[in-house]
Structures are given as structure tokens and as C-alpha cells.
Design a protein around this motif. Sequence first.
Motif, PDB file in Angstrom:
ATOM      1  N   ASN A 245       0.843  -1.205   0.000  1.00 25.61           N
ATOM      2  CA  ASN A 245       0.000   0.000   0.000  1.00 25.61           C
ATOM      3  C   ASN A 245       0.874   1.248   0.000  1.00 25.61           C
ATOM      4  OD1 ASN A 245      -2.655  -1.347   0.244  1.00 25.61           O
ATOM      5  ND2 ASN A 245      -1.832  -2.004   2.227  1.00 25.61           N
ATOM      6  N   PRO A 246       1.521   1.545  -1.122  1.00 23.74           N
ATOM      7  CA  PRO A 246       2.442   2.684  -1.159  1.00 23.74           C
ATOM      8  C   PRO A 246       1.706   4.013  -1.149  1.00 23.74           C
ATOM      9  CG  PRO A 246       2.203   1.743  -3.344  1.00 23.74           C
ATOM     10  CD  PRO A 246       1.435   0.846  -2.409  1.00 23.74           C
ATOM     11  N   GLY A 247       2.370   5.017  -0.634  1.00 24.66           N
ATOM     12  CA  GLY A 247       1.812   6.362  -0.650  1.00 24.66           C
ATOM     13  C   GLY A 247       2.151   7.112  -1.916  1.00 24.66           C
ATOM     14  N   VAL A 248       3.077   6.582  -2.698  1.00 24.15           N
ATOM     15  CA  VAL A 248       3.455   7.189  -3.973  1.00 24.15           C
ATOM     16  C   VAL A 248       3.434   6.102  -5.038  1.00 24.15           C
ATOM     17  CG1 VAL A 248       4.917   8.939  -2.869  1.00 24.15           C
ATOM     18  CG2 VAL A 248       5.925   6.750  -3.581  1.00 24.15           C
ATOM     19  N   LYS A 249       3.367   6.520  -6.307  1.00 20.17           N
ATOM     20  CA  LYS A 249       3.408   5.531  -7.391  1.00 20.17           C
ATOM     21  C   LYS A 249       4.823   4.970  -7.482  1.00 20.17           C
ATOM     22  CE  LYS A 249       0.959   5.657 -11.123  1.00 20.17           C
ATOM     23  NZ  LYS A 249       0.347   5.942 -12.452  1.00 20.17           N
ATOM     24  N   LEU A 250       4.917   3.657  -7.400  1.00 14.98           N
ATOM     25  CA  LEU A 250       6.222   3.007  -7.419  1.00 14.98           C
ATOM     26  C   LEU A 250       6.605   2.639  -8.848  1.00 14.98           C
ATOM     27  CD1 LEU A 250       5.972   0.660  -4.289  1.00 14.98           C
ATOM     28  CD2 LEU A 250       6.855   2.989  -4.456  1.00 14.98           C
ATOM     29  N   LYS A 251       7.782   3.083  -9.251  1.00 15.40           N
ATOM     30  CA  LYS A 251       8.318   2.762 -10.570  1.00 15.40           C
ATOM     31  C   LYS A 251       9.830   2.940 -10.500  1.00 15.40           C
ATOM     32  CE  LYS A 251       7.497   7.463 -12.288  1.00 15.40           C
ATOM     33  NZ  LYS A 251       6.856   8.277 -13.343  1.00 15.40           N
ATOM     34  N   LEU A 252      10.499   2.610 -11.579  1.00 12.30           N
ATOM     35  CA  LEU A 252      11.947   2.657 -11.622  1.00 12.30           C
ATOM     36  C   LEU A 252      12.476   4.023 -11.199  1.00 12.30           C
ATOM     37  CD1 LEU A 252      14.476   1.008 -12.473  1.00 12.30           C
ATOM     38  CD2 LEU A 252      14.281   2.106 -14.706  1.00 12.30           C
ATOM     39  N   GLY A 253      13.427   4.018 -10.248  1.00 12.24           N
ATOM     40  CA  GLY A 253      14.063   5.245  -9.791  1.00 12.24           C
ATOM     41  C   GLY A 253      13.507   5.794  -8.499  1.00 12.24           C
ATOM     42  N   VAL A 254      12.326   5.314  -8.075  1.00  5.55           N
ATOM     43  CA  VAL A 254      11.700   5.817  -6.848  1.00  5.55           C
ATOM     44  C   VAL A 254      12.400   5.224  -5.628  1.00  5.55           C
ATOM     45  CG1 VAL A 254       9.588   5.753  -5.451  1.00  5.55           C
ATOM     46  CG2 VAL A 254       9.469   6.262  -7.899  1.00  5.55           C
ATOM     47  N   ILE A 255      12.572   6.038  -4.602  1.00 10.23           N
ATOM     48  CA  ILE A 255      13.084   5.576  -3.307  1.00 10.23           C
ATOM     49  C   ILE A 255      12.011   5.871  -2.270  1.00 10.23           C
ATOM     50  CG2 ILE A 255      14.852   5.863  -1.541  1.00 10.23           C
ATOM     51  CD1 ILE A 255      16.798   6.666  -3.741  1.00 10.23           C
ATOM     52  N   ASP A 256      11.472   4.816  -1.665  1.00  6.83           N
ATOM     53  CA  ASP A 256      10.369   4.964  -0.723  1.00  6.83           C
ATOM     54  C   ASP A 256      10.368   3.754   0.205  1.00  6.83           C
ATOM     55  OD1 ASP A 256       7.703   6.601  -0.263  1.00  6.83           O
ATOM     56  OD2 ASP A 256       7.159   4.465  -0.154  1.00  6.83           O
ATOM     57  N   PRO A 257      10.030   3.934   1.490  1.00 10.81           N
ATOM     58  CA  PRO A 257      10.011   2.785   2.418  1.00 10.81           C
ATOM     59  C   PRO A 257       9.105   1.643   1.955  1.00 10.81           C
ATOM     60  CG  PRO A 257       9.882   4.843   3.637  1.00 10.81           C
ATOM     61  CD  PRO A 257       9.764   5.203   2.187  1.00 10.81           C
ATOM     62  N   SER A 258       8.053   1.931   1.189  1.00  7.95           N
ATOM     63  CA  SER A 258       7.143   0.874   0.746  1.00  7.95           C
ATOM     64  C   SER A 258       7.783  -0.076  -0.251  1.00  7.95           C
ATOM     65  CB  SER A 258       5.884   1.485   0.138  1.00  7.95           C
ATOM     66  OG  SER A 258       6.201   2.271  -0.997  1.00  7.95           O
ATOM     67  N   VAL A 259       8.921   0.313  -0.841  1.00 11.53           N
ATOM     68  CA  VAL A 259       9.602  -0.576  -1.778  1.00 11.53           C
ATOM     69  C   VAL A 259      10.100  -1.829  -1.058  1.00 11.53           C
ATOM     70  CG1 VAL A 259      11.533  -0.803  -3.390  1.00 11.53           C
ATOM     71  CG2 VAL A 259      10.235   1.323  -3.300  1.00 11.53           C
ATOM     72  N   GLN A 260      10.480  -1.688   0.235  1.00 15.70           N
ATOM     73  CA  GLN A 260      10.891  -2.877   0.998  1.00 15.70           C
ATOM     74  C   GLN A 260       9.764  -3.890   1.072  1.00 15.70           C
ATOM     75  OE1 GLN A 260      13.107  -2.946   4.585  1.00 15.70           O
ATOM     76  NE2 GLN A 260      14.030  -0.923   4.292  1.00 15.70           N
ATOM     77  N   THR A 261       8.544  -3.425   1.317  1.00 12.34           N
ATOM     78  CA  THR A 261       7.394  -4.323   1.357  1.00 12.34           C
ATOM     79  C   THR A 261       7.160  -4.958  -0.004  1.00 12.34           C
ATOM     80  OG1 THR A 261       6.386  -2.909   3.043  1.00 12.34           O
ATOM     81  CG2 THR A 261       4.943  -4.499   1.943  1.00 12.34           C
ATOM     82  N   LEU A 262       7.290  -4.154  -1.056  1.00  9.59           N
ATOM     83  CA  LEU A 262       7.134  -4.673  -2.412  1.00  9.59           C
ATOM     84  C   LEU A 262       8.174  -5.757  -2.690  1.00  9.59           C
ATOM     85  CD1 LEU A 262       5.981  -4.637  -5.299  1.00  9.59           C
ATOM     86  CD2 LEU A 262       7.556  -2.739  -5.793  1.00  9.59           C
ATOM     87  N   ARG A 263       9.413  -5.522  -2.279  1.00  5.33           N
ATOM     88  CA  ARG A 263      10.455  -6.532  -2.465  1.00  5.33           C
ATOM     89  C   ARG A 263      10.084  -7.833  -1.753  1.00  5.33           C
ATOM     90  NH1 ARG A 263      15.951  -4.935  -3.804  1.00  5.33           N
ATOM     91  NH2 ARG A 263      16.020  -2.775  -4.516  1.00  5.33           N
ATOM     92  N   GLN A 264       9.614  -7.722  -0.516  1.00 11.88           N
ATOM     93  CA  GLN A 264       9.211  -8.919   0.220  1.00 11.88           C
ATOM     94  C   GLN A 264       8.106  -9.673  -0.514  1.00 11.88           C
ATOM     95  OE1 GLN A 264       8.121  -7.142   3.960  1.00 11.88           O
ATOM     96  NE2 GLN A 264      10.144  -7.470   4.875  1.00 11.88           N
TER      97      GLN A 264
END
Length: 445
Positions: A99-118
Motif C-alpha cells: 500500500n504505497p503512498g506514492v506511485k512506485l516505478k523505476l528510480g523511486v526511493i520509498d520505504p514501501s519498496v521494501q514491502t514490495l520486495r518482500q
Amino acid sequence: MSNKPANLAMSRRALLRGAAVAGAAVIAGQAAAQTAIDDVINAPRRGNWDDQFDAQVSRANANVVSNTPVLSPSNVMHVQQAIANYQAIVANGGWPQVNPGVKLKLGVIDPSVQTLRQRLMISGDLPRSAGLSDSFDTYVDGAVKRFQARHGLPDDGVLGEFTLKALNVPADTRLMQLNVNLQRLQDIVSKQLEARYIMVNIPAAYVEAVENDRVALRNTAIVGRISRPSPLVSSKVSDIILNPYWTAPRSIVEKDIVPLMQKDPTYLARNSIRLIDGNGNEVAPETIDWFAPKAPNLMFRQDPGKINAMSATKINFPSPDAVYMHDTPTQGLFNKLMRFESSGCVRVQNVRDLIVWVLKYTPGWSRQQIEQVIASRVNTPIPLSDEVGVHWVYLTAWSAKDNVVQFRDDIYQLDGNVQLALDTNIGVEQVAGSISVDDDLVPQQ
């Protein structure tokens, strides 16, 4: 079993209502994604990349396609292995919601990317060696594209609404889906399939031409809308018709054509539709009272040609539902993500390639000869010299390759879980400039 938020199914169905128009931007989206990759690679400052930046990972197409047919007996083993893997995932608590707070795409740095990786690691889309960080690097980009390809979504690497909804279907729901579809697959492969056959997977809206348990062709398809679903079929091709006639069903005559004639007396002539009586004689439209209580008891037959509802080709086979496969003049519909537009029949993109394959062992019908007859606009039935099976199936989960599991939405709500179903309004809208008919569209212009 994990808890399923009550509003997840509703939001998923509401979201997918808009998917019918999203597919038109697939090619442009992929080009934009590659431009974004190049911009990041060539940037003088790449930012805080915690993992090695590997451009090849992102540039490579998601390797999820196999030459093994969906209906290959060997796939039973692959689905059983997938079930075992998903049982282990469920036993270990499933995967996290993204549930990211920003649109996730190449180049973005956001704490929700860790959850996406998991999430992507648990489903096998991202190698665990990629590590956990806040950076949406090319490893994550490649993993998202792989996930998208496995779910029939445009593989642009961007976490839009459709991708997020697919990511957040719980693992136990996916496990249930695999179990339901394993039974379907086993039922199909328990019967001896022909050496050559055409398979239509209805939820995936695509066609496979199979020869000796290998895929010879894959074609995009348009299948029945939810209110007029395509039936399951097991039959054999009887003949190919080049430049077919189209005969309007009585329901279309009453509901669509007669009202159109009341508004525009030139409609039939403009659309090359002729009136034929019981003796085979043509009847002039101006002799008919179009405002009579009942529609005329005549055959409404459309001549072969570019605007014919079946365009240039028709694949015939015996069916209790009187369905068939055919070309279409409305080629733009193949660009849609959700291709559930017909009234039961199946329209095939690049159908002439499929026709060439079907007629491969029928003497006298090379690609050049087929094109010459189509150009003549002469109605030409061609009986086959060999046996070609036709199988329309309903598989929303399958695996034709080790550790690659494909999922699709349960368009006809047969899997037993509302989270997998599409909105019931999908596919019933009229196309601008056309009216919906029994198996395709009759253009008004």
C-alpha cells in the motif's frame, strides 16, 4: 487463512471496470518505461542505490512464456508443484499487502519498496539475493514486469492500480484458484487430444494453435462478455469459409436493425445487408413497412466484404451453441486489456495466420491462394483434409513452465471467490459507431 478486507472485492471489481480501455496504451506505456530506464541509466547521479544497478535485468522481457501448450498433460505436474509451493507460502503467513503512498516505478526511493520486495520474493518474482532496500532499482523493475506478465497485465514495470490489486490478492485465494483449476485441467487432459488442435482459453482471451504438444501460434482473442459468455467447446474444425456471409439473428433484427431502419432507410444498403425471402429471392427494403407491429419474416444477410461482421474468414465446427471463430472489422478491440466484448463467438487477431496453419495439410491452399480468394470477395467454403480439434476451455490459473504460474481474473465467476471476479458490467458497452450483435458488430458507417 488470512483475513480478507470486505472492501477488497468491491474495489477490485470497480477498478477493473475501467480496464476495458486501459489496454490501448500498452505499447506506448512500454516505450515510456524503456525511456525511463535509459534516463536513469544515463543520469549523472543515480541516487542512493543500495543494490547493484543491472540494466540487463530491466531490459530483458519477462521470461514467462513457454512453447508448452496450456493443455499439455505435463502441466498437471507443474500445477501440482505450484500448489505445494503456495501451500508453503500460506503456512508461513502469506505475503504482505503493498500500500504505497506514492506511485512506485523505476528510480523511486520509498520505504514501501521494501514491502514490495518482500511480496515479490515470496511469490518467486524477485531473487532473494536482490536484498531489501527502499530503492526501486532494475531488479525490482524486472520482477514487477515478470509479475505483470504472469497476470496478463501490461509489463511496463509501473505499480498502477491494476498491478497493485493483483499483488494484493491474498496467497490463500491464489491457492484456492490453483486447486480449482487443477481439477479442470485434469478433466481436460484425461481425454485424448488431437495431434493438431486450436485452444481458446476464455479468461485469458487468447488462442493457441498446437501441433504435437508444441505451440505453433498464439493469437489474441475477444471472447464473450459476462452477460453472453463463450461456452466450453470440444469439437473439430469442419471447414474454413473465406468471405463468409453474415446472417442477422432474429433478436438483432427486432431489437437493432428495425429501429435503425425506422430512423435511416439507407441503413441496410450502406451496410450491404440484403433481404432474402423463403424462396431465395431478394426483397427491396423500400417495399417493407418498417413501422409494422412485427419485424419482416425475412433473412437479413450481409454480403462478404470489409464491413462484414466476420470480415474475411470464419472457422466452422459443430457446436450445440452454434458458435464459431472468425475475423472482425473492429480490430481496435484487440488493443483492450479486458477483451470480453462478443456475444459468445471468438474473434481472433491475425486470424489469417491461424487459417494458414489450419489449412497446412489441405492441398491447394497456400497463403498466397488464400489471399487471392479473400481479395475476390467470393464466398468460398474449404473443407479440411485432416483432423484439427477445437477446445474452448476455462482456466484462470495454470503453469506450463517450472516455477512460472499464470493467473487471470475469473470473468464468469466460476472459481468460487468474489475477489477474483470482474464487474458484471464489463464488456456490455456499445462501441462508438457500432451495434452489438449475436457474435460481432455490424458497423453503422
